[in-house]
Design an enzyme around this catalytic site. Structure first.
Site, PDB file in Angstrom:
ATOM      1  N   TYR A 145      12.952  47.592  55.780  1.00  0.00           N
ATOM      2  CA  TYR A 145      13.025  48.362  56.972  1.00  0.00           C
ATOM      3  C   TYR A 145      13.142  47.788  58.210  1.00  0.00           C
ATOM      4  CZ  TYR A 145      13.001  52.997  54.500  1.00  0.00           C
ATOM      5  OH  TYR A 145      13.367  54.004  53.397  1.00  0.00           O
ATOM      6  N   LYS A 196       7.993  43.972  42.653  1.00  0.00           N
ATOM      7  CA  LYS A 196       9.155  43.392  41.798  1.00  0.00           C
ATOM      8  C   LYS A 196       8.796  41.844  41.894  1.00  0.00           C
ATOM      9  CE  LYS A 196      12.425  44.521  39.919  1.00  0.00           C
ATOM     10  NZ  LYS A 196      12.632  44.437  38.286  1.00  0.00           N
ATOM     11  N   ASP A 229      10.165  49.116  38.848  1.00  0.00           N
ATOM     12  CA  ASP A 229      11.226  49.779  37.992  1.00  0.00           C
ATOM     13  C   ASP A 229      10.408  50.554  36.908  1.00  0.00           C
ATOM     14  OD1 ASP A 229      10.504  47.307  36.935  1.00  0.00           O
ATOM     15  OD2 ASP A 229      12.734  47.073  36.026  1.00  0.00           O
ATOM     16  N   ASP A 253       9.510  54.444  49.420  1.00  0.00           N
ATOM     17  CA  ASP A 253      10.390  55.608  49.784  1.00  0.00           C
ATOM     18  C   ASP A 253      10.915  56.385  48.630  1.00  0.00           C
ATOM     19  OD1 ASP A 253      12.251  57.009  51.394  1.00  0.00           O
ATOM     20  OD2 ASP A 253      13.707  55.786  50.947  1.00  0.00           O
ATOM     21  N   ASP A 257       9.865  60.042  46.565  1.00  0.00           N
ATOM     22  CA  ASP A 257      10.744  61.265  46.434  1.00  0.00           C
ATOM     23  C   ASP A 257      10.780  61.487  44.963  1.00  0.00           C
ATOM     24  OD1 ASP A 257      11.825  61.193  48.867  1.00  0.00           O
ATOM     25  OD2 ASP A 257      13.894  61.287  48.147  1.00  0.00           O
TER      26      ASP A 257
HETATM   27  C1  IPM Z   1      11.339  59.245  54.411  1.00  0.00           C
HETATM   28  C2  IPM Z   1      12.726  59.494  54.840  1.00  0.00           C
HETATM   29  C3  IPM Z   1      12.953  58.138  55.732  1.00  0.00           C
HETATM   30  C4  IPM Z   1      12.642  57.093  55.253  1.00  0.00           C
HETATM   31  C5  IPM Z   1      14.382  58.240  56.420  1.00  0.00           C
HETATM   32  C6  IPM Z   1      14.588  59.708  57.151  1.00  0.00           C
HETATM   33  C7  IPM Z   1      14.721  57.106  57.493  1.00  0.00           C
HETATM   34  O1  IPM Z   1      13.446  59.123  53.718  1.00  0.00           O
HETATM   35  O2  IPM Z   1      10.311  59.449  55.321  1.00  0.00           O
HETATM   36  O3  IPM Z   1      11.013  58.932  53.312  1.00  0.00           O
HETATM   37  O4  IPM Z   1      13.790  56.270  54.656  1.00  0.00           O
HETATM   38  O5  IPM Z   1      11.589  56.376  55.315  1.00  0.00           O
HETATM   39 MG    MG Z   2      12.673  59.186  51.799  1.00  0.00          MG
END
Ligand code: IPM
Ligand code: MG
Length: 368
Positions: A145, A196, A229, A253, A257
Site C-alpha cells: 500500500y 507467501k 492462499d 485486506d 473481506d
Molecule cells: C478497507 C478498504 C480500504 C483498503 C480502501 C477503501 C482503501 O478496502 O479498509 O479494507 O483497501 O484498505
Molecule cells: Mg478492504
C-alpha cells in the site's frame, strides 16, 4: 508534536451511507453524555469525496490536525463512483490512507463474529459458521500500500509500466505480531501468521520475525504459519480452526473481506486501527465499519448502522477504557437482534424490517 486530547472524538462520516450510519453513532455518544454523564467532546468534519467536492482535497490540513489531536476518530466510509475520474492523489481513499499512515495506525483489528441470530444469513452451512469468532490483525501502514517506488511510467518500447513495491522491516513485522500475540492470550491463545514465504522474500522475513518474537516472548501462545492462499481456502473449508490471524496489509485486506462474509453481512462488522501507546499511555486510534460507502443504497435510510455502532463499542473498549459501557452496547445490539429487528441487508423470513435510524433508536432503548 501534537498532543492527544483525552475523550475527544472526531466524527468523519465521509461519503455514501457514511453519514447515515455515523449519525446513529452520534446519537449513542450523546446518550452516553446525557445519561451516563460521560464527557465525550464531539466534533465532526469532512473526509473523502465530500471534502474533495468542497475543498478540492480528500482531507484538508485542518481536518488532519483535528484527527491528530483526537483520542478517537470515528470514520464512516469514503469513496464512490462519482469520484472515479479524480486524479489518483486526490481520490477519496487517499484521506483514509493518509490518516492510517500519518497517525501511524499500524494494527488493524477486524473481528469476524457470527451472531447466532444470523447464522442462516451466511452463504455457508450453519454448522460451519455457527459460533465463529475470529480476529484478523491486519498490518496497516506498510507493505504494498505504501512501498516505494510506485507509479505508472512509460518504458522504452512505448508501453507503460505500473509499479508498486512490497516491503517490510523487522520492526514493522514485530510490532503488529506483538499485538496479535497479546490479543490471542485474551482469547483462545492461537495465532496463525499468513504470508507467501514460498514466493516472496518479504514473506519469508515475515515468517521468520513472527517466529522469533514468539520464541522470545510468547512461547505460551500456539503459533502456526500458513500461506495466504491456503488461508483463503481454509477460511471457507473450516473457519473455526482460526483464533487470531496476523497478516500483511494486502492479504489482510482480502482475507478480512472474505472472513466477513462468513458471518452473513458486511453490515455487522466493526474494525479498530490502533497506533502505539506513548510513554504517557496515550494512543491514537481510528474506528470504522468494514463495509464501504455503498452508494447504491445511500440516502435511502436502509443502511445497517450496527457495524458503526460496534466500532464505537471497540472505541469504548480499546481507547476509552470503558469496558462496561462497551459490554452494554454490544449486549444492546444482541437484544435488538433477538427481538427480530433487521435492516434490509440481514432481513429474513419472520423478522421485522427497520430503517437505519429505527435500528439506532432500538439499540439506545436497550441501553436504558
Ligand atoms: C478497507 C478498504 C480500504 C483498503 C480502501 C477503501 C482503501 O478496502 O479498509 O479494507 O483497501 O484498505
Ligand atoms: Mg478492504
Amino acid at each position: 508534536m501534537i498532543k492527544v486530547k483525552k475523550r475527544k472524538i472526531l466524527l468523519l462520516p465521509g461519503d455514501g451511507i457514511g453519514p447515515e450510519v455515523i449519525g446513529e453513532v452520534k446519537k449513542i455518544i450523546k446518550w452516553f453524555n446525557d445519561k451516563k454523564s460521560l464527557d465525550f467532546e464531539m466534533d465532526e468534519d469532512l473526509a473523502g469525496g465530500c471534502s474533495y467536492d468542497k475543498h478540492g482535497s480528500p482531507i484538508t490540513d485542518e481536518v488532519f490536525y483535528k484527527a491528530l489531536e483526537s483520542e478517537v476518530v470515528m470514520l464512516g466510509a469514503v469513496g464512490g463512483p462519482k469520484w472515479d475520474d479524480v486524479e489518483f492523489s486526490k481520490k477519496p481513499e487517499r484521506a483514509l490512507l493518509k490518516l492510517r499512515k500519518e497517525l501511524k495506525l499500524f494494527a488493524n483489528l477486524r473481528p469476524a463474529i457470527c451472531f447466532e441470530q444470523l447464522v442462516s444469513a451466511s452463504t455457508l452451512k450453519p454448522e460451519v459458521v455457527s459460533g465463529l469468532d475470529i480476529m484478523i490483525v491486519r498490518e496497516l501502514t506498510g507493505g504494498i500500500y505504501f512501498g516505494e517506488p510506485r507509479g505508472i511510467k512509460p518504458i522504452e518500447n512505448g508501453e507503460r509500466k505500473g509499479i508498486n513495491t512490497h516491503t517490510y522491516t523487522t520492526s514493522e513485522i514485530a510490532r503488529v505480531a506483538r499485538i496479535a500475540f497479546d490479543l490471542a492470550r485474551k482469547r483462545s491463545n492461537k495465532v496463525t501468521s499468513c504470508e507467501k514465504s514460498n514466493v516472496m522474500e518479504a514473506g519469508q522475513l515475515w515468517k521468520e520475525e513472527v517466529q522469533e518474537l514468539h520464541d522470545k516472548e510468547f512461547k505460551d501462545v500456539e503459533l502456526s504459519h500458513m500461506l495466504a492462499d491456503n488461508c483463503a481456502m481454509q477460511l471457507l473449508r473450516n473457519p473455526k480452526q482460526f483464533d487470531v490471524i496476523v497478516t500483511d496489509n494486502l492479504f489482510g485486506d482480502m482475507l478480512s473481506d472474505q472472513a466477513s462474509m462468513l458471518t452473513g453481512s458486511l453490515g455487522l462488522l466493526p474494525s479498530a486501527s490502533l497506533g502505539a501507546k506513548n510513554k504517557d499511555g496515550e494512543m491514537r486510534a481510528m474506528y470504522e465499519p468494514i463495509h464501504g460507502s455503498a452508494p447504491d443504497i445511500a440516502g435511502k435510510s436502509i443502511a445497517n448502522p450496527i457495524a458503526s455502532i460496534l466500532s464505537f463499542a471497540m472505541a469504548l473498549r480499546y481507547s476509552l477504557d470503558l469496558d462496561n459501557e462497551a459490554d452494554a452496547l454490544e449486549k444492546a445490539v444482541q437484544h435488538v437482534l433477538n427481538d427480530g429487528l433487521r435492516t434490509k441487508d440481514i432481513l429474513s423470513d419472520g423478522m421485522k424490517e427497520v430503517s437505519t435510524s429505527a435500528m439506532g433508536d432500538a439499540i439506545i432503548s436497550k441501553l436504558q
